[in-house]
Design an enzyme around this catalytic site. Sequence first.
Site, mmCIF file in Angstrom:
data_model
loop_
_atom_site.group_PDB
_atom_site.id
_atom_site.type_symbol
_atom_site.label_atom_id
_atom_site.label_comp_id
_atom_site.label_asym_id
_atom_site.label_seq_id
_atom_site.Cartn_x
_atom_site.Cartn_y
_atom_site.Cartn_z
ATOM 1 N N CYS A 1 0.786 -1.040 0.118
ATOM 2 C CA CYS A 1 0.006 0.067 -0.092
ATOM 3 C C CYS A 1 1.052 1.121 0.033
ATOM 4 C CB CYS A 1 -0.877 -0.095 1.195
ATOM 5 S SG CYS A 1 -2.110 -1.365 1.413
ATOM 6 N N GLY B 1 -1.400 1.086 -5.072
ATOM 7 C CA GLY B 1 -2.644 0.631 -4.824
ATOM 8 C C GLY B 1 -3.822 1.431 -5.155
ATOM 9 N N ASN C 1 1.019 -0.298 5.879
ATOM 10 C CA ASN C 1 1.452 -1.195 4.548
ATOM 11 C C ASN C 1 2.212 -2.259 5.129
ATOM 12 O OD1 ASN C 1 2.609 -1.839 2.166
ATOM 13 N ND2 ASN C 1 4.473 -0.359 2.397
ATOM 14 N N GLY C 2 1.533 -3.504 4.814
ATOM 15 C CA GLY C 2 2.310 -4.643 4.999
ATOM 16 C C GLY C 2 1.298 -5.688 5.240
ATOM 17 N N TYR D 1 9.258 -4.304 -8.752
ATOM 18 C CA TYR D 1 7.992 -3.895 -9.480
ATOM 19 C C TYR D 1 7.301 -2.924 -8.764
ATOM 20 C CZ TYR D 1 2.981 -4.345 -11.104
ATOM 21 O OH TYR D 1 1.772 -3.919 -11.327
ATOM 22 N N ASP E 1 9.920 -8.604 -19.236
ATOM 23 C CA ASP E 1 9.051 -8.008 -18.062
ATOM 24 C C ASP E 1 9.835 -8.066 -16.655
ATOM 25 O OD1 ASP E 1 6.897 -7.096 -17.210
ATOM 26 O OD2 ASP E 1 5.573 -8.799 -17.646
ATOM 27 N N ASP E 2 9.315 -7.366 -15.960
ATOM 28 C CA ASP E 2 10.002 -7.256 -14.628
ATOM 29 C C ASP E 2 9.740 -8.626 -13.877
ATOM 30 O OD1 ASP E 2 7.223 -7.004 -12.922
ATOM 31 O OD2 ASP E 2 7.063 -5.438 -14.180
#
Length: 510
Positions: free
Chosen positions: A2, A28, A103-104, A285, A393-394
């Site tokens: 987030c 997010g 966040n987490g 990413y 791609d990542d």
Amino acid sequence: MCGIVGMVGQGPVNQEIYDALLLLQHRGQDSTGIATAEPNGVFHQHKARGMVREAFRTRDMRTLLGTIGLGHCRYATKGTASSEEEAQPFYVNAPYGIVLVHNGNLTNTRELTDELFHRDRRHLNTSSDTELLVNVLANELQTSVTGLGSHPSEAPCADGDGVGRGAWGRLDADQVFEAVTRVHERVEGSYAAIALIAGYGLLAFRDPFGIRPLILGTRKDPSGETDRYEWIVSSESLVMENAGFEVVRDLLPGEAVFIDLDGHLHTRQCAVDPKLFPCSFEYVYLARPDSVMNGISVYEARLRMGERLAETIAQHTPEGFIDVVMPIPDSSRPAAMQVARKLGLEYREGFYKNRYVGRTFIMPGQSVRKKSVRQKLNAMSSEFKGKNVLLIDDSIVRGTTSREIIQMARDAGAKSVTFASAAPPVRFPHVYGINMPSRHELVAHGRTIPEIAEELGCDYLVYQEVDDLRDAILEGSDIEDLDMSCFDGRYVTGTVTEEYLEWVEGTQTS
């Protein structure tokens, strides 16, 4: 994953928090919220589902009064993405009044839920682990100020000194840090959190392993009317640079900072044995390339990923087979540029990206992700027709996006498609804040690389080596290791068991 931000200013902070959330939108897009507080302790809050630009109207912003505040944009990893009740911030009214964003991902939610109900006597209204975290913090803060745990009615009464200040006297930084210390003792998993304590200030803290990022910044009062400093804490450094703040430093793992209403900064290490293991997927990413986290430039780390990936590509594809290198926009672009440079190949942009479709990886549900791929990307046939293309791609997680992109390249006329991932195979669930809860969702789980290539429909498939990814991120840094659990199955907190992984798989939906 987030995006979170908190600010202590000298003037209204609502607009700057809104602007910060726009910059963190990539972290997010399920829901968003802002809470502000006036010096007298009155909270103002607005939260809603959807993107930041969709959620706030002028009338909403006008109600967000105060010189201290926080904000959140949500990517659901616990709870239900469609539930507006689970949008952050979360609020509890005692002690003092606390609003919190997080966040987490907590990994001992079952134990905490039981403890909060039977021991702390606190009611939970959602399945969000953020609600758990704010209640644990509130309970431990109450213990700090009363010495009597969850029974404030038994505490000796003292005169209060203003709205938002409880019956136990003024709250001080020592009591706040004592509470955070006990939070660390009770809570497991990853958490970067920011909280407002009504009438007192802003608290920010980071888990003892520093898995999720949290950065501190400051600036002098921009109005010039005072010599006080304003403070900001955020998931990424780009927020500070955009708003004219100077980056002070990353919060240390286990560290807490408390900023009072007068702008005084207090800091303390609150964990017994902190160790820094930042999440490798932030650099692969999640984070924006123009951010610096834990002293490591995300952009430069991705360039180094490309350099190492090029060496692996050269080992596993026929010499002279590839005509052109193309990125899957946007996060793989730095790696793709370095692959092309290192291999001496032409670099071209073959996909046009629709900027008005969100990031497909963080969309809830496989069917939504699959439908959004072709809405998000369009292959330009002039770049593909008759060519042997190398797509970079990542990462490859579920394989949904990769499979659609490979088919798009073939439909656009590609002669052959080689697909390369700047990250290693994702073979294990990620339980620290990224929505990879089930092994059966992961295209690499239980498959060899040739089997994955067949599943995706590409001619050749190349992955970054685990050690190469670690070295690419940490080069030039004094950080010793990373959380790479989704790649190597090593869970750095040491508390993730097979039984827990099976429970998560049984309770989460794709």
